[in-house]
Design a protein around this motif. Structure first.
Motif, mmCIF file in Angstrom:
data_model
loop_
_atom_site.group_PDB
_atom_site.id
_atom_site.type_symbol
_atom_site.label_atom_id
_atom_site.label_comp_id
_atom_site.label_asym_id
_atom_site.label_seq_id
_atom_site.Cartn_x
_atom_site.Cartn_y
_atom_site.Cartn_z
ATOM 1 N N ALA A 179 0.826 -1.215 0.000
ATOM 2 C CA ALA A 179 0.000 0.000 0.000
ATOM 3 C C ALA A 179 0.856 1.258 0.000
ATOM 4 O O ALA A 179 0.414 2.311 -0.469
ATOM 5 C CB ALA A 179 -0.929 0.000 1.212
ATOM 6 N N HIS A 180 2.076 1.166 0.500
ATOM 7 C CA HIS A 180 2.959 2.333 0.533
ATOM 8 C C HIS A 180 3.587 2.618 -0.828
ATOM 9 O O HIS A 180 4.254 3.641 -0.994
ATOM 10 C CB HIS A 180 4.037 2.149 1.596
ATOM 11 N N PHE A 181 3.373 1.727 -1.790
ATOM 12 C CA PHE A 181 3.830 1.980 -3.159
ATOM 13 C C PHE A 181 2.745 2.650 -4.007
ATOM 14 O O PHE A 181 2.988 2.955 -5.177
ATOM 15 C CB PHE A 181 4.251 0.677 -3.837
ATOM 16 N N SER B 155 6.528 8.878 -5.203
ATOM 17 C CA SER B 155 5.427 8.233 -5.917
ATOM 18 C C SER B 155 5.937 7.327 -7.025
ATOM 19 O O SER B 155 5.991 6.095 -6.882
ATOM 20 C CB SER B 155 4.465 9.294 -6.467
ATOM 21 N N TRP B 156 6.349 7.926 -8.141
ATOM 22 C CA TRP B 156 6.764 7.128 -9.289
ATOM 23 C C TRP B 156 8.066 6.377 -9.059
ATOM 24 O O TRP B 156 8.232 5.248 -9.527
ATOM 25 C CB TRP B 156 6.890 8.024 -10.525
ATOM 26 N N LYS B 157 8.988 6.981 -8.332
ATOM 27 C CA LYS B 157 10.287 6.322 -8.122
ATOM 28 C C LYS B 157 10.139 5.001 -7.356
ATOM 29 O O LYS B 157 10.631 3.966 -7.821
ATOM 30 C CB LYS B 157 11.246 7.260 -7.403
ATOM 31 N N SER C 244 6.006 -16.356 -8.330
ATOM 32 C CA SER C 244 4.588 -16.022 -8.159
ATOM 33 C C SER C 244 4.423 -14.733 -7.372
ATOM 34 O O SER C 244 3.596 -13.874 -7.721
ATOM 35 C CB SER C 244 3.858 -17.170 -7.448
ATOM 36 N N CYS C 245 5.203 -14.580 -6.312
ATOM 37 C CA CYS C 245 5.131 -13.367 -5.499
ATOM 38 C C CYS C 245 5.545 -12.145 -6.320
ATOM 39 O O CYS C 245 4.881 -11.090 -6.262
ATOM 40 C CB CYS C 245 6.033 -13.512 -4.270
ATOM 41 N N ALA C 246 6.624 -12.278 -7.084
ATOM 42 C CA ALA C 246 7.087 -11.166 -7.916
ATOM 43 C C ALA C 246 6.046 -10.808 -8.974
ATOM 44 O O ALA C 246 5.809 -9.626 -9.258
ATOM 45 C CB ALA C 246 8.420 -11.516 -8.572
ATOM 46 N N ARG C 247 5.405 -11.803 -9.563
ATOM 47 C CA ARG C 247 4.370 -11.550 -10.565
ATOM 48 C C ARG C 247 3.179 -10.804 -9.954
ATOM 49 O O ARG C 247 2.613 -9.897 -10.563
ATOM 50 C CB ARG C 247 3.898 -12.867 -11.191
ATOM 51 N N GLU C 248 2.820 -11.184 -8.736
ATOM 52 C CA GLU C 248 1.694 -10.512 -8.069
ATOM 53 C C GLU C 248 2.032 -9.055 -7.789
ATOM 54 O O GLU C 248 1.192 -8.161 -7.986
ATOM 55 C CB GLU C 248 1.357 -11.244 -6.773
ATOM 56 N N LEU C 249 3.248 -8.794 -7.311
ATOM 57 C CA LEU C 249 3.653 -7.415 -7.038
ATOM 58 C C LEU C 249 3.752 -6.605 -8.336
ATOM 59 O O LEU C 249 3.397 -5.421 -8.368
ATOM 60 C CB LEU C 249 4.992 -7.397 -6.301
ATOM 61 N N LEU C 250 4.230 -7.244 -9.384
ATOM 62 C CA LEU C 250 4.331 -6.563 -10.673
ATOM 63 C C LEU C 250 2.937 -6.235 -11.217
ATOM 64 O O LEU C 250 2.703 -5.142 -11.752
ATOM 65 C CB LEU C 250 5.099 -7.437 -11.657
ATOM 66 N N ALA C 251 2.006 -7.175 -11.070
ATOM 67 C CA ALA C 251 0.634 -6.937 -11.513
ATOM 68 C C ALA C 251 0.001 -5.801 -10.715
ATOM 69 O O ALA C 251 -0.717 -4.954 -11.265
ATOM 70 C CB ALA C 251 -0.192 -8.216 -11.367
ATOM 71 N N PHE C 252 0.263 -5.776 -9.419
ATOM 72 C CA PHE C 252 -0.224 -4.686 -8.568
ATOM 73 C C PHE C 252 0.311 -3.347 -9.062
ATOM 74 O O PHE C 252 -0.441 -2.368 -9.190
ATOM 75 C CB PHE C 252 0.195 -4.947 -7.122
ATOM 76 N N ALA C 253 1.603 -3.285 -9.328
ATOM 77 C CA ALA C 253 2.217 -2.033 -9.775
ATOM 78 C C ALA C 253 1.659 -1.601 -11.126
ATOM 79 O O ALA C 253 1.412 -0.414 -11.360
ATOM 80 C CB ALA C 253 3.737 -2.195 -9.853
ATOM 81 N N TRP C 254 1.441 -2.552 -12.019
ATOM 82 C CA TRP C 254 0.899 -2.250 -13.351
ATOM 83 C C TRP C 254 -0.524 -1.698 -13.247
ATOM 84 O O TRP C 254 -0.884 -0.730 -13.921
ATOM 85 C CB TRP C 254 0.933 -3.514 -14.204
ATOM 86 N N PRO D 153 5.694 0.433 8.842
ATOM 87 C CA PRO D 153 5.680 1.893 8.794
ATOM 88 C C PRO D 153 4.737 2.503 9.819
ATOM 89 O O PRO D 153 3.670 1.970 10.101
ATOM 90 C CB PRO D 153 5.207 2.195 7.369
ATOM 91 N N GLY D 154 5.161 3.620 10.397
ATOM 92 C CA GLY D 154 4.301 4.373 11.286
ATOM 93 C C GLY D 154 3.342 5.223 10.481
ATOM 94 O O GLY D 154 3.266 5.127 9.258
ATOM 95 N N PRO D 155 2.590 6.081 11.157
ATOM 96 C CA PRO D 155 1.602 6.909 10.458
ATOM 97 C C PRO D 155 2.205 7.776 9.349
ATOM 98 O O PRO D 155 1.545 8.069 8.358
ATOM 99 C CB PRO D 155 1.015 7.765 11.582
ATOM 100 N N ASP D 156 3.459 8.195 9.544
ATOM 101 C CA ASP D 156 4.068 9.058 8.525
ATOM 102 C C ASP D 156 4.861 8.271 7.493
ATOM 103 O O ASP D 156 5.512 8.863 6.626
ATOM 104 C CB ASP D 156 4.985 10.094 9.186
ATOM 105 N N GLY D 157 4.847 6.939 7.569
ATOM 106 C CA GLY D 157 5.565 6.126 6.590
ATOM 107 C C GLY D 157 7.069 6.156 6.754
ATOM 108 O O GLY D 157 7.790 5.757 5.852
ATOM 109 N N HIS D 158 7.567 6.637 7.905
ATOM 110 C CA HIS D 158 9.014 6.793 8.070
ATOM 111 C C HIS D 158 9.750 5.473 7.879
ATOM 112 O O HIS D 158 10.767 5.408 7.207
ATOM 113 C CB HIS D 158 9.319 7.372 9.451
ATOM 114 N N GLY D 159 9.227 4.406 8.460
ATOM 115 C CA GLY D 159 9.894 3.120 8.333
ATOM 116 C C GLY D 159 9.991 2.664 6.898
ATOM 117 O O GLY D 159 11.001 2.119 6.476
ATOM 118 N N PHE D 160 8.940 2.898 6.135
ATOM 119 C CA PHE D 160 8.947 2.503 4.737
ATOM 120 C C PHE D 160 10.022 3.252 3.963
ATOM 121 O O PHE D 160 10.783 2.665 3.204
ATOM 122 C CB PHE D 160 7.564 2.772 4.119
ATOM 123 N N ARG D 161 10.113 4.554 4.144
ATOM 124 C CA ARG D 161 11.063 5.355 3.383
ATOM 125 C C ARG D 161 12.509 4.972 3.668
ATOM 126 O O ARG D 161 13.357 5.053 2.781
ATOM 127 C CB ARG D 161 10.852 6.851 3.657
#
Length: 336
Positions: free
Chosen positions: A21-23, A39-41, A65-75, A290-298
């Motif tokens: 969701a953070h992507f 965003s795009w990066k 399979s996992c990579a394909r699912e993530l790629l489909a999500f991104a597409w 990630p916390g509310p501000d997404g710091h962990g994700f970044r």
């Protein structure tokens, strides 16, 4: 060792899947003043890594399979390519739309309308004459190659003007040159999926010195850069019988595994190292969730992607798959 590499890869992919969701691009992705790096990066980097993992793992592998699912999500997040058209129209001579799109195109995900628009812009003198650093130019040429556009630039001349292409003194390696050299190799190899590859002299230079550079990154706790150099190591064809090279790889993965959080996340730098100030805790805090501000994700997403990427290329190298062209299933696209 193989079990360790696989464990790092699987844990990283689990974290990426849980945090997909953070992507998401967000409402401002097409805004004139939108923050591309937020965003795009990230979305493009997710697509780039997953395209390579799809290319270098067999369809029967759960990682595939996992990579394909993530790629489909991104597409899907790009509107199956439709969002690239307004993005290109808003910034006609920006290269990042093409570079992000090319990651999808390399996996067989295409949008003919965008490709026609990109080809029109790429045919202009303005596009060809845009001033860029040689490493960045190589990246644009890589993206053009992946969608079937061919410019009359000479990659060998561009390569000679990069840090790596000049065969530098090995002791001049530092953080900035490290990231520059890894991206030169990624561009020349289409991110591990093919491409012309580095010429023999550059490959020999990498084979000889990348073990020392890799150990340097590990000792400094530069986990993100260490993963990028490990990915390059997996793509160097002349290093297969080099004992020092294999020893460096053998040292890499246990240290990356120890640095990886239980969540699967990997921080860019070791927070216990001096260069990671101001946070110098005795035990690193798990910011994988990630916390509310997404710091962990970044602070974790890129190095976690690179861990999965380097692990995939390392395993493919051991299996002899990095020498193979992208397999046929890469041209069939990814189901929605």
């Amino acid at each position: 060792m193989r079990r360790t590499v696989r464990a790092v890869q699987e844990a990283a992919l689990r974290w990426l899947s849980r945090n997909r969701a953070h992507f998401l691009l967000g409402d401002g992705a097409l805004a004139p003043d939108g923050r591309v790096n937020d965003s795009w990066k990230p979305l493009g980097e997710l697509a780039q890594v997953c395209s390579t993992l799809c290319a270098r793992t067999p369809p029967s592998d759960p990682v595939h399979s996992c990579a394909r699912e993530l790629l489909a999500f991104a597409w899907r997040e790009t509107g199956e390519g439709a969002l690239f058209l307004p993005l290109q129209r808003g910034e006609p001579f920006a290269t990042y739309p093409l570079e992000v799109y090319a990651a999808f195109a390399s996996a067989g995900l295409r949008h003919p309308g965008y490709e026609r628009a990109a080809a029109t812009v790429a045919a202009t003198r303005g596009w060809r004459l845009t001033e860029q650093h040689p490493t960045r130019r190589l990246g644009v040429l890589c993206a053009e190659r992946q969608i079937g556009l061919h410019r009359d630039d000479h990659e060998s001349e561009l390569l000679a003007r990069t840090w790596l292409g000049g065969l530098p003194e090995p002791w001049t390696f530092e953080r900035a040159s490290g990231y520059a050299l890894t991206h030169v190799v990624f561009h020349l190899t289409d991110w591990g999926r093919g491409g012309p590859g580095p010429p023999a002299a550059v490959a020999d230079h990498l084979a000889h010195w990348s073990p020392a550079w890799l150990v340097t990154c590990l000792e400094a706790g530069l986990w993100d850069l260490a993963c990028e150099v490990a990915a390059v190591a997996a793509l160097v064809p002349t290093a297969r019988t080099d004992a020092a090279f294999e020893a460096a790889l053998g040292e890499t993965w246990p240290r990356i595994a120890r640095a990886q959080y239980a969540s699967g996340a990997l921080c860019e730098v070791d927070t216990r190292m001096p260069q990671a100030a101001p946070s110098q805790e005795a035990v690193p805090r798990d910011e994988g969730a990630p916390g509310p501000d997404g710091h962990g994700f970044r602070t974790c997403y890129h190095s976690t992607l690179m861990a999965a990427f380097a692990a995939g290329l390392t395993l493919a190298r051991w299996d002899g798959l990095c020498d193979e062209p992208s397999p046929s299933w890469m041209t069939t696209g990814v189901p929605g």
